[in-house]
Design an enzyme around this catalytic site. Sequence first.
Site, PDB file in Angstrom:
ATOM      1  CG  PHE A  10     100.414 107.476  70.329  1.00  0.00           C
ATOM      2  CD1 PHE A  10     100.526 107.710  71.684  1.00  0.00           C
ATOM      3  CD2 PHE A  10     101.044 107.598  69.362  1.00  0.00           C
ATOM      4  CE1 PHE A  10     101.583 108.727  71.899  1.00  0.00           C
ATOM      5  CE2 PHE A  10     102.260 108.701  69.887  1.00  0.00           C
ATOM      6  CZ  PHE A  10     102.553 109.076  71.004  1.00  0.00           C
ATOM      7  CE  LYS A  11      93.445 102.820  74.988  1.00  0.00           C
ATOM      8  NZ  LYS A  11      92.258 102.815  75.825  1.00  0.00           N
ATOM      9  CG  HIS A  93      95.487  97.894  76.958  1.00  0.00           C
ATOM     10  ND1 HIS A  93      94.064  98.027  76.642  1.00  0.00           N
ATOM     11  CD2 HIS A  93      95.903  99.303  77.650  1.00  0.00           C
ATOM     12  CE1 HIS A  93      93.720  99.371  76.957  1.00  0.00           C
ATOM     13  NE2 HIS A  93      94.761  99.926  77.452  1.00  0.00           N
ATOM     14  CD  GLU A 141      94.646 101.318  81.479  1.00  0.00           C
ATOM     15  OE1 GLU A 141      94.844 102.518  81.253  1.00  0.00           O
ATOM     16  OE2 GLU A 141      94.220 100.611  80.595  1.00  0.00           O
ATOM     17  N   GLY A 181      90.167 106.943  81.959  1.00  0.00           N
ATOM     18  CA  GLY A 181      89.308 108.169  82.326  1.00  0.00           C
ATOM     19  C   GLY A 181      90.148 109.387  82.698  1.00  0.00           C
ATOM     20  CB  SER A 203      90.749 109.112  75.027  1.00  0.00           C
ATOM     21  OG  SER A 203      90.316 108.880  76.102  1.00  0.00           O
TER      22      SER A 203
HETATM   23  O1  G3P Z   1      95.937 102.229  77.874  1.00  0.00           O
HETATM   24  C1  G3P Z   1      95.348 103.642  78.627  1.00  0.00           C
HETATM   25  C2  G3P Z   1      93.885 103.494  78.589  1.00  0.00           C
HETATM   26  O2  G3P Z   1      93.130 102.109  78.419  1.00  0.00           O
HETATM   27  C3  G3P Z   1      93.137 104.489  79.061  1.00  0.00           C
HETATM   28  O3  G3P Z   1      92.171 105.195  78.216  1.00  0.00           O
HETATM   29  O4  G3P Z   1      91.330 106.842  77.140  1.00  0.00           O
HETATM   30  O5  G3P Z   1      90.553 106.370  79.379  1.00  0.00           O
HETATM   31  O6  G3P Z   1      92.940 107.487  78.953  1.00  0.00           O
HETATM   32  P1  G3P Z   1      91.680 106.626  78.579  1.00  0.00           P
END
Ligand code: G3P
Length: 228
Positions: A10-11, A93, A141, A181, A203
């Site tokens: 959820f950040k 993270h 990531e 992404g 997101s």
């Molecule tokens: O922890 C998941 C994240 O860093 C990826 O973020 O918004 O690109 O899905 P998002």
Amino acid sequence: ADRPLIVINFKNYREAQGDGALRIAKAAEDVSRRTGVLVAVAPPQVTLMQVVRSVSIPVFAQHVDDVEPSSTTGFVPPESVSASGASGSIINHSEHRLPEDTVGRLVRRMRDLGLTSLVCASTPDEAARLARFSPDYIAIEPPELIGTGRAVSRVAPEVISRGVEAVHAVSPDVTVLCGAGIASGDDVRASIELGAMGVLVSSAIVRAPDPGAKVEEFARHASGVRGR
Ligand code: G3P
């Protein structure tokens, strides 16, 4: 894990503060129950215990600190996560990096407490180095794709395939996830086809007008089941 997994970080997005965390977590729980796909959530730290008590899916902290449950104001030792009833934590993270030796110590402390470690890595090389600590999960990531809606599985598929290979060469039991992404069910399916066991996503779900519908889209593609 031997079946697809969706972990939602959820950040600190506004949508996920306070009751927002509960709403998204309950939507995720509902999808998990209906689809049989494993969905875990990592809500903001200050909501952790409330979310744990409100849903039956795994709940993770977003970060832990290598400090003692003692005079360590504002830090989150693994013992706090354990006492809150959460299942484990994200560690390292890319928005909250730690030195590699600290990651190693935290994975060990988490294991001793019976908690699950989900360690993040930015590259296949970093993933391979962190694999020697044998966390339960490693999520690869590429930082430059995080939050962009340009999915790692579409824009940099080789990062996933090379990452899975590199991690398993060091530690075959580590479950590899990918993220950054991820925006659609197709991105999720592509990630799994490239060798990941699932995705770490933020997101696209947390900021969606209807997070539950988005989790459902992801889950349907993860399990290969289309429609109801
Ligand atoms: O922890 C998941 C994240 O860093 C990826 O973020 O918004 O690109 O899905 P998002």
